[in-house]
Write an enzyme that holds these catalytic residues in place. Structure first.
Site, PDB file in Angstrom:
ATOM      1  N   TYR A 160       0.838  -1.201   0.000  1.00  0.00           N
ATOM      2  CA  TYR A 160       0.000   0.000   0.000  1.00  0.00           C
ATOM      3  C   TYR A 160       0.873   1.251   0.000  1.00  0.00           C
ATOM      4  CZ  TYR A 160      -3.595   3.328   1.489  1.00  0.00           C
ATOM      5  OH  TYR A 160      -4.457   4.398   1.568  1.00  0.00           O
ATOM      6  N   LYS A 164       1.001   4.050  -3.035  1.00  0.00           N
ATOM      7  CA  LYS A 164       0.628   5.449  -2.837  1.00  0.00           C
ATOM      8  C   LYS A 164       1.807   6.390  -3.059  1.00  0.00           C
ATOM      9  CE  LYS A 164      -3.706   4.752  -2.026  1.00  0.00           C
ATOM     10  NZ  LYS A 164      -4.724   5.188  -3.016  1.00  0.00           N
TER      11      LYS A 164
END
Length: 254
Positions: A160, A164
């Site tokens: 994640y 991002k």
């Protein structure tokens, strides 16, 4: 000089992952600002239909299209379908995303591919499909939803965080490349936000402790992130490009 406003009157917006959470709040706010909204979702027919009805109740116009934005063919179908309904895409909000808490050494290649596909590859694919139209019209606004964890990093969230951080890098690259065509590309890196995907009830005690340790000691609301998206999509932000706004309760400070 004409004074800029928050209005999106007469513009069309495609919002990915819009059936719930930040995407839903953004779709409602954009519709209130006058935009015609294309609601992308993935097999969330009931939630998307409810959102379209809510927008119509406000006097706005919306269309829902189910598509997997991590799949190139599905993305092209989504964009072609949107253009068939609204004619042009003036604003794109890349919001679709998933999250997973897992120790790095337990993270499988399938975990990595799923997170990076939904959270980063999708941004590449949808931008690639939408940008030619914006280039032809010499104008447009793209807002990519990143995360404060793409800046800070966090143990047990490696895919994640990597995705991002990639969204932020991609945003800055596209902002530089397409500025001559009057296309603005910006990102939002929210802190912890109260959504179905991220909630105090469903996350680990360690996660809750860390997220509530920010200066404001609370989760953000989807509407607070939507407000940043509306600003970046509007003419009020016409001198913004390549920027990362941080509605994060103070989680990221220099």
């Amino acid at each position: 000089m004409t004074l800029p406003t928050l209005s999106l009157q007469g513009r069309t917006a495609l919002i990915t992952g819009a059936a719930t959470g930040i995407g839903r709040a953004t779709a409602l706010l954009f519709a209130q600002a006058g935009a015609r909204v294309v609601v992308n979702h993935l097999r969330q027919d009931a939630e998307a239909a409810s959102l379209v009805q809510a927008i119509q109740a406000l006097g706005g116009k919306a269309t829902a299209i189910s598509a997997d934005v991590s799949d190139a063919a599905d993305v092209q179908r989504l964009v072609d379908g949107a253009l068939a309904v609204v004619g042009t895409i003036d604003v794109l909000v890349n919001n679709a995303g998933i999250i997973q808490e897992k120790a790095f050494l337990d993270t499988t290649e399938a975990d990595w591919d799923r997170l990076l596909g939904t959270d980063l590859k999708s941004v590449f694919l949808v931008c690639r499909a939408v940008l030619p139209g914006m280039v032809a019209r010499r104008g447009g606004a793209i807002v990519n939803i990143a995360s404060d964890l793409g800046i800070l990093g966090r143990e047990r969230y490696a895919p994640y965080c990597a995705a991002k951080a990639g969204v932020i890098g991609l945003t800055k690259s596209l902002a530089r490349e397409f500025a001559p065509q009057q296309i603005r590309v910006n990102a939002i890196a929210p802190g912890p936000v109260a959504t179905a995907m991220v909630s105090l009830e469903h996350m680990s005690a360690e996660w809750v402790e860390k997220e509530l340790a920010i200066p404001q000691h609370r989760l953000g609301e989807p509407e607070e992130i939507a407000a940043s998206a509306l600003f970046l999509a509007s003419d009020l932000a016409r001198f913004y490009t390549g920027q990362v706004l941080g509605p994060n309760g103070g989680s990221v400070m220099p």
